[in-house]
Design a protein around this motif. Sequence first.
Motif, short mmCIF file in Angstrom:
data_model
loop_
_atom_site.label_atom_id
_atom_site.label_comp_id
_atom_site.label_asym_id
_atom_site.label_seq_id
_atom_site.Cartn_x
_atom_site.Cartn_y
_atom_site.Cartn_z
N LYS A 192 0.83 -1.22 0.00
CA LYS A 192 0.00 0.00 0.00
C LYS A 192 0.86 1.27 0.00
O LYS A 192 0.70 2.17 0.83
N LEU A 193 1.81 1.32 -0.93
CA LEU A 193 2.69 2.47 -1.06
C LEU A 193 1.90 3.68 -1.55
O LEU A 193 0.92 3.54 -2.28
N GLU A 194 2.35 4.88 -1.17
CA GLU A 194 1.66 6.11 -1.52
C GLU A 194 2.63 7.09 -2.16
O GLU A 194 3.85 6.99 -1.99
N SER A 195 2.08 8.08 -2.86
CA SER A 195 2.92 9.03 -3.58
C SER A 195 3.74 9.92 -2.65
O SER A 195 4.80 10.43 -3.05
N ASP A 196 3.30 10.10 -1.41
CA ASP A 196 4.07 10.95 -0.50
C ASP A 196 5.05 10.15 0.36
O ASP A 196 5.65 10.68 1.29
N ASP A 197 5.23 8.87 0.04
CA ASP A 197 6.20 8.06 0.75
C ASP A 197 7.62 8.47 0.38
O ASP A 197 7.89 8.91 -0.74
N VAL A 198 8.53 8.28 1.33
CA VAL A 198 9.97 8.38 1.08
C VAL A 198 10.55 7.00 1.33
O VAL A 198 10.52 6.49 2.46
N ALA A 225 15.31 7.97 -1.14
CA ALA A 225 16.42 8.58 -0.39
C ALA A 225 17.57 7.59 -0.31
O ALA A 225 17.47 6.56 0.37
N LEU A 226 18.65 7.88 -1.01
CA LEU A 226 19.80 6.98 -1.08
C LEU A 226 20.64 7.08 0.18
O LEU A 226 20.83 8.17 0.74
N HIS A 227 21.17 5.93 0.59
CA HIS A 227 22.08 5.93 1.74
C HIS A 227 22.94 4.68 1.67
O HIS A 227 22.46 3.60 1.33
N ARG A 228 24.21 4.84 1.98
CA ARG A 228 25.13 3.70 2.05
C ARG A 228 25.38 3.37 3.51
O ARG A 228 25.93 4.18 4.25
N GLU A 243 13.29 11.73 6.56
CA GLU A 243 11.89 11.44 6.89
C GLU A 243 11.39 10.19 6.15
O GLU A 243 10.34 10.17 5.52
N VAL A 244 12.19 9.13 6.26
CA VAL A 244 11.89 7.87 5.57
C VAL A 244 10.60 7.26 6.12
O VAL A 244 10.40 7.18 7.34
N SER A 245 9.75 6.80 5.20
CA SER A 245 8.51 6.15 5.60
C SER A 245 8.47 4.67 5.23
O SER A 245 7.69 3.90 5.81
N VAL A 246 9.30 4.26 4.26
CA VAL A 246 9.35 2.85 3.83
C VAL A 246 10.80 2.40 3.82
O VAL A 246 11.64 2.99 3.13
#
Length: 522
Positions: A192-198, A225-228, A243-246
Amino acid sequence: MSINCIRSILEDAVQGDSEKTALLLNGKAMSYAELFSRVNQVACYLNELGLPKNARIGVYSNKGLEQVIAILAILSTDYVLVPLTRLLKPEQVEYIINDCDIKCIITDRIKLESIDEIQFDGHVISFESAAKDVASFDEIYKYYNKPYSCDISGHNNAVITYSFGLTGTPKGIVISHRNLVDSARVVSQYLKLESDDVLSGILMFNLDYGLNQIFCSFYKRATLALHRFILPEDFFNHLIDDEVSVLALMPVNISQMFDEGSQRVPSPELFDKLRIITSSGGNVTERMISDCQSAFPQASFYSMHGLTEAFRSTYLDPAQVQIRPDSIGKPIPDVELYVLNEEGKECAPREVGELIHRGGYIYRGFWNGPEENKQRFKSIEILKDVIDLEGQLTDETVVATGDYVYKDEEGYFYFVSRHDDMIKTRGFRVSPFEVESVVRKNLPQIGQCAVFSIENELIEEEIVLVYSAAHEIPEEEILFELKKHLASYMIPSKVVYKKSLPLVQSDKNQVNKDELKQELTA
């Protein structure tokens, strides 16, 4: 333009939300419009190289905005993407180059030295300006500004991902454009992903689970949002600042997060945006689930089970995680799963058998792997005693996974073991044969060796090397040599010396690994 290609998803996103942030990295934002423009510039340059249709192009680099641009640019052409993890050593990259005949490699300044070491004679493109004879993205952005258009078929090959197969050498699995889109579609649906997800992009993009984060994000016109992942502190800051949501993880990532205890984890209130956590690429433990739920109480935890030959088979609904934490769940939408015994009959509840995957998300097959294809991709006729093959239609393909599982009375599946002796560690598949071959080739003072795994809750399986020699060799010397030739996740964590190794009674040329494992775990 086919609706079943990644290019179509990108074009739809830029037409609907051109100024929305598509990518984030260390506070730097890139809009869909800017991303689309740069993808077009690189794709235009790639087309002008004049490579044959369906030519393979490798991406061998560290994580960054340009890495995503390179991936999308290749998928905007008639070429095929071959993502190469930065953990691979030059000789492993050289094997893959030769196996699928890579014509061009896109890389960064750090990995250019590795490309030089293997004396690659194809086209080389660097993200940064590096040498006069190496094209760079900097130059492409400066000089390639003409309009770009393409017409991609959803049936075309899109990606070849490499993992270590049954023979001990890397085997590429071929994925179509439609496979990529279908995978993004189904994950977006059941999460249930949404367009305002990060969406967090901490996974490496060399396998389908990591690539799926890119495509799900763009399919929903969300933000990636990329991260190593290096240090837990930096990772937690990434979740808070972006502000990661997923959050998509492998079990090894969960272990890394909490390896120093919960006292270093920030207050749960700081993670109030995080609503979904997914885990695949290995079995999660009750402790891992408990740690995640304590640190991220707002987030629903999805445990998932995927295949090399198909994108995904099962997921466990978050409501069931506490009730049956050992289960791999039920089939994802558009997939049917069956458990067969050796006679081809469907297993009774709690009877162990081989998992058969039918329906969506099945990949094209192994590149240059006729034996592997024969072993894994089967006619639906193998289900003739389970389902009604009306009209004698037997041309449908199913996957005989090699995973041994059982199903309980309520239809939940439980993983038991793999048919082969592949090692699964830190989210990677490692062939014992690959490690043993490097030992034989580069450590001639070793007489016999055996590589196998023992259970380790933190990383799923721990790699063990047992060897015989005229005298004991310093462990540091062995590991130093192995690190020259193997990726870091393939290095044994235990090295054991024995004057002689036990042999299989029926084959005196084969080391009895079961006996060695029993000795170590006694």
